[in-house]
Enzyme design. Structure first.
Site, PDB file in Angstrom:
ATOM      1  N   GLU A  94      54.271  36.920  47.018  1.00 16.87           N
ATOM      2  CA  GLU A  94      55.585  37.149  46.386  1.00 16.87           C
ATOM      3  C   GLU A  94      56.416  35.871  46.483  1.00 16.87           C
ATOM      4  O   GLU A  94      56.076  34.970  47.253  1.00 16.87           O
ATOM      5  CB  GLU A  94      56.299  38.311  47.098  1.00 16.87           C
ATOM      6  CG  GLU A  94      55.524  39.613  46.958  1.00 16.87           C
ATOM      7  CD  GLU A  94      56.260  40.821  47.519  1.00 16.87           C
ATOM      8  OE1 GLU A  94      57.411  40.670  47.996  1.00 16.87           O
ATOM      9  OE2 GLU A  94      55.670  41.913  47.460  1.00 16.87           O
ATOM     10  N   PRO A  95      57.530  35.833  45.752  1.00 16.77           N
ATOM     11  CA  PRO A  95      58.322  34.596  45.778  1.00 16.77           C
ATOM     12  C   PRO A  95      58.679  34.141  47.197  1.00 16.77           C
ATOM     13  O   PRO A  95      58.672  32.953  47.487  1.00 16.77           O
ATOM     14  CB  PRO A  95      59.572  34.967  44.982  1.00 16.77           C
ATOM     15  CG  PRO A  95      59.114  36.046  44.046  1.00 16.77           C
ATOM     16  CD  PRO A  95      58.039  36.803  44.775  1.00 16.77           C
ATOM     17  N   GLY A 129      36.325  37.650  53.347  1.00 20.63           N
ATOM     18  CA  GLY A 129      35.237  37.429  52.384  1.00 20.63           C
ATOM     19  C   GLY A 129      35.690  36.542  51.241  1.00 20.63           C
ATOM     20  O   GLY A 129      34.954  35.664  50.789  1.00 20.63           O
ATOM     21  N   ARG A 151      37.776  34.155  51.120  1.00 25.17           N
ATOM     22  CA  ARG A 151      37.853  32.722  51.462  1.00 25.17           C
ATOM     23  C   ARG A 151      36.478  32.057  51.429  1.00 25.17           C
ATOM     24  O   ARG A 151      36.378  30.851  51.194  1.00 25.17           O
ATOM     25  CB  ARG A 151      38.534  32.578  52.818  1.00 25.17           C
ATOM     26  CG  ARG A 151      40.014  32.914  52.707  1.00 25.17           C
ATOM     27  CD  ARG A 151      40.672  33.272  53.998  1.00 25.17           C
ATOM     28  NE  ARG A 151      42.107  33.525  53.780  1.00 25.17           N
ATOM     29  CZ  ARG A 151      42.923  34.018  54.693  1.00 25.17           C
ATOM     30  NH1 ARG A 151      42.465  34.324  55.892  1.00 25.17           N
ATOM     31  NH2 ARG A 151      44.197  34.195  54.414  1.00 25.17           N
ATOM     32  N   GLY A 197      35.847   4.025  38.532  1.00 28.37           N
ATOM     33  CA  GLY A 197      36.801   3.037  38.008  1.00 28.37           C
ATOM     34  C   GLY A 197      37.658   3.648  36.909  1.00 28.37           C
ATOM     35  O   GLY A 197      37.949   4.845  36.923  1.00 28.37           O
ATOM     36  N   GLU A 247      44.409  31.326  48.699  1.00 27.30           N
ATOM     37  CA  GLU A 247      43.729  32.163  49.709  1.00 27.30           C
ATOM     38  C   GLU A 247      43.981  31.618  51.117  1.00 27.30           C
ATOM     39  O   GLU A 247      43.078  31.557  51.962  1.00 27.30           O
ATOM     40  CB  GLU A 247      42.245  32.346  49.384  1.00 27.30           C
ATOM     41  CG  GLU A 247      42.083  33.104  48.079  1.00 27.30           C
ATOM     42  CD  GLU A 247      40.993  34.146  48.031  1.00 27.30           C
ATOM     43  OE1 GLU A 247      40.407  34.472  49.073  1.00 27.30           O
ATOM     44  OE2 GLU A 247      40.756  34.663  46.928  1.00 27.30           O
TER      45      GLU A 247
END
Ligand code: CAA
Length: 376
Positions: free
Chosen positions: A125-126, A239, A241, A335, A359
């Site tokens: 959540e925020p 699991g 993760r 490069g 996660e």
């Protein structure tokens, strides 16, 4: 670790699919940031959206290692497709298998395992990212129903998914033990999907806000008992993760492959620059191999039902750092070419970064690992 013949067969098939079907779609996903519905459908047809789900629920009937192999191979071609599969399986379908009632198995597992439905996990959540127990989405009892109100943020698969495993507070006085899990269908009145976030990487995968507004849920939509939600979230993330670690491993190996393509057959020992590149290649290869061992050890433990909180955090921490390091090295060693869209290295570098963040950030994983070490 030696793979079984079934695991090898699946690996070869997924690898072929990744090369022949996923890789050609990557440019379009990068350009249009469009969710790869057709690829997900094809993967569903092959049974790969339900690899660790038993056949009686319409799954592939594979083991957890087979599922990790699939994410690993897919992520070599597209980490965006890798995370779609990981979130759908680890933190939506498997929690239903592990904690669901017979009726919930019947309603949802077939649809999710066959890929006709896609799943998502709505925890963040925020104001509650790392501190997941601080969620504020409320589920208030109303007779036989619950009424949900709140906002979720950064939800992978949102918009494409038909089912959202949603975590809400049922008893604010109980902290983490006052959180409950619910199964919310996309068609339920009161759920709206916010705009798709534009991200630095993983361009084919959806990340959106979810808003729950007076969303009424029958109590049969509760997953597990009241107050069991946080344990379901954390247990499922053990699991999940490993899936993210496998995704990071796929990115790391794809980057290493680009370096090998660039330098293979061009070894000139006398050149100081070549010697430097050889040293770096050696080190990066060792890092990727170590990541692989950690990922598959954690997957083995999960498969055997051994608690693997520490090992899955270690795999996620190490493999995501490896992905960022190796993809960064690929950009550098190629490069100017490494900075071009066409070379692929810059995409891997952009895709790698979030594996250190979602996660559980790697800082959180250091806390989880040390907590587990000091507890034993
Ligand atoms: N398995 C089962 N139950 C567990 C568990 C586990 N691994 N870990 C904890 N629990 C249960 C236990 O009942 C525990 O109570 P006890 O201590 O009495 O045993 C209870 O949960 C509380 O656990 P903690 O004390 O560990 O809770 P905490 O609030 O201290 O946790 C934290 C802190 C580890 C930082 C946790 O908030 C966390 O993991 N944060 C990261 C959040 C996260 O990973 N979010 C992922 C979002 S999803 C996503 O990213 C998907 C995507 O898009 C790719």
């Amino acid at each position: 670790m030696r793979l079984t013949s079934e695991q090898q067969q699946l690996r070869d098939e997924v690898r072929r699919f990744a090369r022949e079907e996923i890789s050609p779609c990557v440019t379009l996903m990068e350009k249009d940031e469009r969710f790869p519905y057709q690829l997900v459908k094809k993967m569903g047809d092959k049974g790969w959206l339900g690899i660790p789900i038993p056949t009686r629920w319409g799954g592939f009937g594979g083991d957890f290692i087979s599922y990790i192999i699939a994410i690993h191979e897919i992520s070599k071609a597209s980490a965006a497709v890798g995370v779609i599969l990981s979130v759908h399986s680890s933190v939506c379908t498997l929690p239903i298998l592990h904690y669901g009632t017979k009726e919930q198995h019947e309603s949802y597992l077939n649809r999710l395992a066959s890929g006709s439905w896609l799943g998502a996990f709505a925890l963040t959540e925020p104001q509650a990212g790392s501190d997941a127990a601080a969620i504020r989405t409320k589920a208030v009892r109303d007779g036989q129903d619950y009424v949900l109100n709140g906002t979720k943020l950064f939800i992978t698969n949102a918009g494409a998914a038909q089912l959202y495993l949603t975590f809400a507070v049922t008893d604010p006085s109980e902290g983490a033990k006052g959180i409950t899990a619910f199964l919310v269908e996309s068609s339920f009145h009161g759920l709206s999907i916010g705009n798709k976030e534009r991200k630095m990487g993983l361009h084919g995968s959806n990340t959106c806000e979810l808003v729950y507004e007076d969303l009424k849920l029958d109590q049969t939509q509760r997953l597990g008992a009241e107050g069991q939600g946080f344990a379901i979230a954390k247990g499922s993330l053990d699991g999940g993760r490993i899936g993210i670690a496998a995704q990071a491993l796929g990115i790391a190996q794809a980057a290493l492959e680009l370096i090998m393509q660039r330098f293979g057959g061009k070894v000139r020992l006398r050149s100081a620059a070549a010697q430097q590149n050889q040293r770096e290649l050696t080190e990066l290869t060792a890092i990727a191999e170590a990541a692989k061992l950690l990922v598959y050890r954690a997957a083995y433990m999960r498969q055997e039902g051994i608690r693997c909180t520490k090992e899955s955090s270690m795999a996620k921490l190490y493999a995501s750092d490896a992905a960022v390091r190796i993809a960064g090295a690929a950009v550098k060693m190629l490069g100017m070419e490494g900075c071009l869209e066409t070379a692929g290295a810059e995409r891997l570098f952009r895709d790698a970064k979030v594996t250190q963040i979602y996660e559980g950030t790697n800082e959180i994983h250091r806390i989880v690992i040390s907590g587990q070490l000091l507890r034993s």
